[in-house]
Design a protein around this motif. Structure first.
Motif, mmCIF file in Angstrom:
data_model
loop_
_atom_site.group_PDB
_atom_site.id
_atom_site.type_symbol
_atom_site.label_atom_id
_atom_site.label_comp_id
_atom_site.label_asym_id
_atom_site.label_seq_id
_atom_site.Cartn_x
_atom_site.Cartn_y
_atom_site.Cartn_z
ATOM 1 N N PRO A 47 0.911 -1.445 0.199
ATOM 2 C CA PRO A 47 -0.102 -0.413 0.168
ATOM 3 C C PRO A 47 0.884 1.365 -0.438
ATOM 4 N N TRP A 48 1.326 1.210 -1.138
ATOM 5 C CA TRP A 48 2.421 2.444 -1.159
ATOM 6 C C TRP A 48 1.826 3.996 -0.734
ATOM 7 N N GLY A 49 0.269 4.323 -1.397
ATOM 8 C CA GLY A 49 -0.399 5.608 -1.157
ATOM 9 C C GLY A 49 0.378 6.706 -1.418
ATOM 10 N N GLY A 50 0.470 7.931 -1.026
ATOM 11 C CA GLY A 50 0.420 8.934 -1.156
ATOM 12 C C GLY A 50 2.671 8.994 -1.528
ATOM 13 N N HIS A 51 2.839 7.990 -1.221
ATOM 14 C CA HIS A 51 4.329 7.259 -1.658
ATOM 15 C C HIS A 51 5.062 6.659 -2.996
ATOM 16 N N ARG A 74 8.503 4.482 -6.970
ATOM 17 C CA ARG A 74 10.220 4.400 -8.449
ATOM 18 C C ARG A 74 11.496 4.399 -8.569
ATOM 19 N N GLY A 75 11.519 4.400 -6.943
ATOM 20 C CA GLY A 75 13.268 5.443 -6.404
ATOM 21 C C GLY A 75 13.626 3.380 -5.990
ATOM 22 N N LEU A 76 12.895 3.007 -5.924
ATOM 23 C CA LEU A 76 12.965 1.374 -5.191
ATOM 24 C C LEU A 76 13.084 0.631 -6.225
ATOM 25 N N LEU A 78 16.164 1.395 -8.633
ATOM 26 C CA LEU A 78 17.154 0.361 -7.682
ATOM 27 C C LEU A 78 17.308 -0.981 -7.896
ATOM 28 N N GLY A 79 16.436 -1.088 -7.644
ATOM 29 C CA GLY A 79 16.489 -2.928 -8.155
ATOM 30 C C GLY A 79 16.521 -2.978 -10.017
ATOM 31 N N GLY A 80 15.537 -2.126 -10.676
ATOM 32 C CA GLY A 80 16.697 -2.402 -11.874
ATOM 33 C C GLY A 80 17.770 -2.062 -12.390
ATOM 34 N N VAL A 81 18.859 -1.379 -11.617
ATOM 35 C CA VAL A 81 20.170 -1.217 -11.758
ATOM 36 C C VAL A 81 20.819 -2.129 -11.461
ATOM 37 N N ALA A 82 20.694 -2.362 -10.019
ATOM 38 C CA ALA A 82 20.808 -3.282 -9.257
ATOM 39 C C ALA A 82 21.149 -4.935 -10.175
ATOM 40 N N GLY A 83 19.897 -5.116 -11.003
ATOM 41 C CA GLY A 83 20.024 -5.998 -11.963
ATOM 42 C C GLY A 83 20.659 -6.119 -12.789
ATOM 43 N N LEU A 84 20.896 -4.936 -13.553
ATOM 44 C CA LEU A 84 21.186 -4.870 -14.404
ATOM 45 C C LEU A 84 23.484 -5.127 -13.866
ATOM 46 N N GLY A 85 23.323 -4.164 -12.828
ATOM 47 C CA GLY A 85 24.497 -5.180 -12.467
ATOM 48 C C GLY A 85 24.353 -5.939 -12.202
ATOM 49 N N TYR A 86 24.128 -6.773 -11.444
ATOM 50 C CA TYR A 86 24.315 -8.239 -11.386
ATOM 51 C C TYR A 86 24.268 -9.509 -12.550
ATOM 52 N N VAL A 87 23.802 -8.120 -14.022
ATOM 53 C CA VAL A 87 23.723 -9.333 -14.780
ATOM 54 C C VAL A 87 25.199 -8.939 -15.437
ATOM 55 N N GLY A 88 25.996 -8.233 -15.453
ATOM 56 C CA GLY A 88 27.485 -7.952 -16.073
ATOM 57 C C GLY A 88 28.235 -8.470 -15.090
ATOM 58 N N HIS A 89 27.726 -8.941 -13.591
ATOM 59 C CA HIS A 89 28.571 -10.090 -13.218
ATOM 60 C C HIS A 89 28.343 -11.326 -14.007
ATOM 61 N N VAL A 90 27.328 -11.599 -13.941
ATOM 62 C CA VAL A 90 27.044 -12.781 -13.835
ATOM 63 C C VAL A 90 28.076 -13.181 -15.648
ATOM 64 N N ILE A 113 12.755 -2.853 -16.326
ATOM 65 C CA ILE A 113 12.556 -1.892 -15.364
ATOM 66 C C ILE A 113 12.246 -0.576 -14.731
ATOM 67 N N MET A 114 13.820 -0.544 -14.707
ATOM 68 C CA MET A 114 14.296 0.874 -14.765
ATOM 69 C C MET A 114 13.683 2.280 -15.042
ATOM 70 N N VAL A 115 13.924 1.566 -16.517
ATOM 71 C CA VAL A 115 13.334 2.227 -17.956
ATOM 72 C C VAL A 115 11.864 2.523 -17.042
ATOM 73 N N SER A 116 11.096 1.821 -17.394
ATOM 74 C CA SER A 116 9.222 2.232 -16.775
ATOM 75 C C SER A 116 9.270 2.999 -15.192
ATOM 76 N N ALA A 117 10.324 2.348 -14.583
ATOM 77 C CA ALA A 117 9.756 2.798 -13.740
ATOM 78 C C ALA A 117 10.376 4.116 -12.918
ATOM 79 N N ALA A 118 11.274 4.815 -13.596
ATOM 80 C CA ALA A 118 11.677 6.336 -14.259
ATOM 81 C C ALA A 118 10.650 7.325 -14.337
ATOM 82 N N GLY A 119 9.717 6.123 -15.606
ATOM 83 C CA GLY A 119 8.705 6.624 -16.344
ATOM 84 C C GLY A 119 7.198 7.314 -16.163
ATOM 85 N N LEU A 120 7.693 6.346 -14.473
ATOM 86 C CA LEU A 120 6.198 6.229 -13.916
ATOM 87 C C LEU A 120 5.645 7.565 -13.218
ATOM 88 N N SER A 121 4.207 7.821 -13.155
ATOM 89 C CA SER A 121 4.059 9.061 -12.722
ATOM 90 C C SER A 121 2.569 9.136 -13.049
#
Length: 184
Positions: free
Chosen positions: A69-73, A78-80, A83-95, A126-134
């Motif tokens: 229940p994000w409510g007004g947050h 979006r930030g979470l 960050l999850g998309g960025v972390a996933g991209l970093g992990y894929v680079g590591h893999v 995920i990263m791009v769509s979250a950033a574009g969410l409003s």
């Protein structure tokens, strides 16, 4: 009110599937636990098996976060997700680095697609769509996020199948070699 109410059934299904598939991977690992492991095979497992659990877990976490229940947050949500998309991209680079370094198996084009390119595309979406969410623009970013999570599930299913198939064939190959040695 939760702005993702219309999407909750979708994310319950995706999250449930990701959780079930993660559990199934643990069952498979338990079934092959008695198989002898050579040193180079640990690097290979880290490169090819572990990412499957990470992608399933990421799909589960992202899906669960949509039911919160994000409510007004919305900014926090979006930030979470960014960050999850960025972390996933970093992990894929590591893999990808692990795939290059391991010596137990020579990756083919399909491996590069399903272990690097497609998961990378999923986390980037995920990263791009979250950033574009409003508050005004929800439909396209939410469809992109949904597609990305389905992509991670399909990649995980493909990779889990490949891992299990490889391990079963390896087990049979070793059993045949042992029988041949005993017959001599």
């Amino acid at each position: 009110m939760n702005p993702f109410v219309d999407w909750q059934n979708f994310y319950v299904i995706v999250g449930g599937a990701a959780g079930a598939l993660t559990g199934l991977q643990f069952v498979v690992m338990a079934l092959i636990a008695d198989m002898p492991v050579e040193a180079h095979e640990i690097e290979t497992a880290n490169a090819f098996a572990t990412p499957t659990i990470v992608h399933f877990s990421a799909a589960l976490l992202f899906a669960a976060s949509f039911a919160m229940p994000w409510g007004g947050h919305m900014l926090a949500a979006r930030g979470l997700w960014v960050l999850g998309g960025v972390a996933g991209l970093g992990y894929v680079g590591h893999v990808t680095q692990r795939m290059r370094r391991q010596a137990g198996y020579k990756p083919v084009f399909e491996d590069w697609c399903f272990h690097s390119l497609l998961p990378g595309a999923g986390y980037a979406a995920i990263m791009v769509s979250a950033a574009g969410l409003s508050d005004k623009a929800r439909e396209t970013p939410l469809f992109a996020m949904a597609f990305a999570l389905l992509l991670l599930l399909v990649v995980g299913i493909h990779n889990a199948w490949d891992n299990v198939t490889y391990l079963v064939l390896l087990r049979h190959q070793r059993a045949d070699a042992q029988k041949a040695r005993q017959a001599e």
